[in-house]
Design an enzyme around this catalytic site. Structure first.
Site, PDB file in Angstrom:
ATOM      1  N   MET A 133      76.896 120.948  87.611  1.00 58.48           N
ATOM      2  CA  MET A 133      75.927 121.722  86.810  1.00 58.48           C
ATOM      3  C   MET A 133      76.444 123.124  86.494  1.00 58.48           C
ATOM      4  O   MET A 133      75.674 124.091  86.514  1.00 58.48           O
ATOM      5  CB  MET A 133      74.580 121.832  87.568  1.00 58.48           C
ATOM      6  CG  MET A 133      73.899 120.502  87.748  1.00 58.48           C
ATOM      7  SD  MET A 133      72.458 120.562  88.836  1.00 58.48           S
ATOM      8  CE  MET A 133      73.223 120.418  90.450  1.00 58.48           C
TER       9      MET A 133
ATOM     10  N   ASP B  90      66.174 108.241  86.682  1.00 55.75           N
ATOM     11  CA  ASP B  90      66.593 109.586  86.276  1.00 55.75           C
ATOM     12  C   ASP B  90      67.476 109.561  85.047  1.00 55.75           C
ATOM     13  O   ASP B  90      67.989 108.528  84.657  1.00 55.75           O
ATOM     14  CB  ASP B  90      67.424 110.201  87.400  1.00 55.75           C
ATOM     15  CG  ASP B  90      66.606 111.160  88.239  1.00 55.75           C
ATOM     16  OD1 ASP B  90      65.435 111.377  87.908  1.00 55.75           O
ATOM     17  OD2 ASP B  90      67.160 111.683  89.223  1.00 55.75           O
TER      18      ASP B  90
ATOM     19  N   LYS C  27      65.087 114.318  82.206  1.00 54.71           N
ATOM     20  CA  LYS C  27      64.855 115.549  81.445  1.00 54.71           C
ATOM     21  C   LYS C  27      65.414 115.460  80.030  1.00 54.71           C
ATOM     22  O   LYS C  27      65.056 116.224  79.170  1.00 54.71           O
ATOM     23  CB  LYS C  27      65.510 116.740  82.153  1.00 54.71           C
ATOM     24  CG  LYS C  27      64.960 116.986  83.520  1.00 54.71           C
ATOM     25  CD  LYS C  27      65.480 118.302  84.055  1.00 54.71           C
ATOM     26  CE  LYS C  27      65.049 118.518  85.492  1.00 54.71           C
ATOM     27  NZ  LYS C  27      66.021 118.078  86.480  1.00 54.71           N
TER      28      LYS C  27
HETATM   29  N1  SAH Z   1      73.375 113.137  92.349  1.00 54.17           N
HETATM   30  C1  SAH Z   1      74.359 113.333  91.291  1.00 54.17           C
HETATM   31  C2  SAH Z   1      74.401 114.774  90.805  1.00 54.17           C
HETATM   32  C3  SAH Z   1      73.148 115.217  90.095  1.00 54.17           C
HETATM   33  S1  SAH Z   1      73.275 116.833  89.439  1.00 54.17           S
HETATM   34  C4  SAH Z   1      75.732 112.873  91.800  1.00 54.17           C
HETATM   35  O1  SAH Z   1      75.885 112.639  92.997  1.00 54.17           O
HETATM   36  O2  SAH Z   1      76.645 112.732  90.994  1.00 54.17           O
HETATM   37  C5  SAH Z   1      73.795 116.534  87.771  1.00 54.17           C
HETATM   38  C6  SAH Z   1      75.210 117.028  87.571  1.00 54.17           C
HETATM   39  O3  SAH Z   1      76.135 116.044  88.039  1.00 54.17           O
HETATM   40  C7  SAH Z   1      75.608 117.268  86.139  1.00 54.17           C
HETATM   41  O4  SAH Z   1      75.195 118.535  85.693  1.00 54.17           O
HETATM   42  C8  SAH Z   1      77.114 117.182  86.211  1.00 54.17           C
HETATM   43  O5  SAH Z   1      77.687 118.363  86.737  1.00 54.17           O
HETATM   44  C9  SAH Z   1      77.286 116.096  87.234  1.00 54.17           C
HETATM   45  N2  SAH Z   1      77.500 114.773  86.629  1.00 54.17           N
HETATM   46  C10 SAH Z   1      76.697 113.699  86.692  1.00 54.17           C
HETATM   47  N3  SAH Z   1      77.266 112.632  86.085  1.00 54.17           N
HETATM   48  C11 SAH Z   1      78.468 113.050  85.642  1.00 54.17           C
HETATM   49  C12 SAH Z   1      79.569 112.428  84.970  1.00 54.17           C
HETATM   50  N4  SAH Z   1      79.536 111.136  84.631  1.00 54.17           N
HETATM   51  N5  SAH Z   1      80.662 113.174  84.694  1.00 54.17           N
HETATM   52  C13 SAH Z   1      80.732 114.472  85.045  1.00 54.17           C
HETATM   53  N6  SAH Z   1      79.740 115.115  85.676  1.00 54.17           N
HETATM   54  C14 SAH Z   1      78.627 114.421  85.981  1.00 54.17           C
END
Ligand code: SAH
Length: 256
Positions: free
Chosen positions: A186, A44, A66
């Protein structure tokens, strides 16, 4: 006399692996072991490239994210590809950012795999929300300020048109009366809408932290209030991927 239900364990399975929030050192040992054994890896967005160093050199790596200039790979295609490769005898790892069971459509993938008779193993990862909290140096549930926390998406569902979007007004009210910290994933693209809704239930002076790229060297963050959230993010140029933390626990956050 009741008999235990016989479980038919599928012979073919796929491993959903959490790649953590960014910093490749936050991988679990289990994730590393699964990667070492993989022959096909579907990756991903937001998975750090160094995570793939644990994969065998001959493993086939398919980027299905994406971002990165490519068009989003349709979800149905990803699901079919996983099953096809697993049935062909490959050891398939589905590598997802953060924890694989939080957002990111894991539920849909699990349902599809089950419908195809394919087994699923899941390896947890450190979710971005908790990485963001870590960098703030606070407890998400500091008992002086909160009874618990809600992880919530700021992105309204498009594929489930009959699922109502989050009622931010009601959530703000609930967070206030039940003393819950909100950890919003998000949320950047609907920021104004979220802010307006939450302010119907939470005071404008409620502390808010925004953490972009949590756990990575390029991490950036801001401490603000609910009332100033939009203007702070615009001024600081904070973008996706960010976690937005709303609640009184944030008042103990470290000043950078
Ligand atoms: N499964 C992932 C979330 C996927 S949804 C998890 O558990 O973290 C994707 C969202 O995760 C992004 O839009 C953002 O809000 C958040 N995200 C992912 N990586 C991030 C990071 N390093 N710092 C801040 N937000 C992050």
């Amino acid at each position: 006399k009741r008999r235990a239900m016989k479980k038919t364990s599928p012979s073919v399975f796929i491993t959903l692996v959490g790649a953590g929030p960014g910093d490749p050192d936050l991988l679990t040992l289990k994730a590393v072991k699964a990667l070492q054994q993989a022959s096909v890896i579907l990756v991903d967005d937001l998975v750090h490239p160094d995570v793939l160093q644990h994969a065998p050199a001959q493993a086939r790596i398919v980027h299905v994210g994406k971002r990165g200039g490519c068009q989003s790979t349709p979800q149905a295609f990803i699901e079919k590809l996983m099953v096809q490769e697993a049935l062909a005898g490959e050891t398939v790892v589905r590598l997802k950012g953060g924890d694989p069971l939080l957002f990111g459509r894991a539920g849909e993938e699990i349902a599809y795999l089950q419908s195809q008779g394919v087994g699923i193993k899941v390896i947890n990862g450190v979710t971005a929300g908790l990485a963001a909290i870590n960098s703030l140096g606070i407890s998400l549930t500091h008992r002086q300020f909160a009874h618990g926390a809600v992880m919530v998406t700021g992105h309204s569902p498009s594929s489930y048109s009959n699922t109502p979007a989050v009622n931010w007004e009601l959530l703000g009210h609930t967070a206030h009366t039940c003393r819950l910290t909100l950890v919003i994933y998000m949320g950047v693209s609907s920021l104004e809408h979220i802010q307006q809704g939450l302010m119907q239930g939470l005071p404008a002076h409620t502390p808010v932290a925004v953490v972009q790229h949590a756990s990575l060297p390029q991490q950036r963050e801001a401490l603000t209030t609910l009332g100033d959230l939009g203007s702070t993010m615009a001024r600081e140029g904070l973008q996706s991927p960010s976690i937005i933390v709303v609640g009184d626990v944030v008042q103990g956050a470290r000043a950078w």
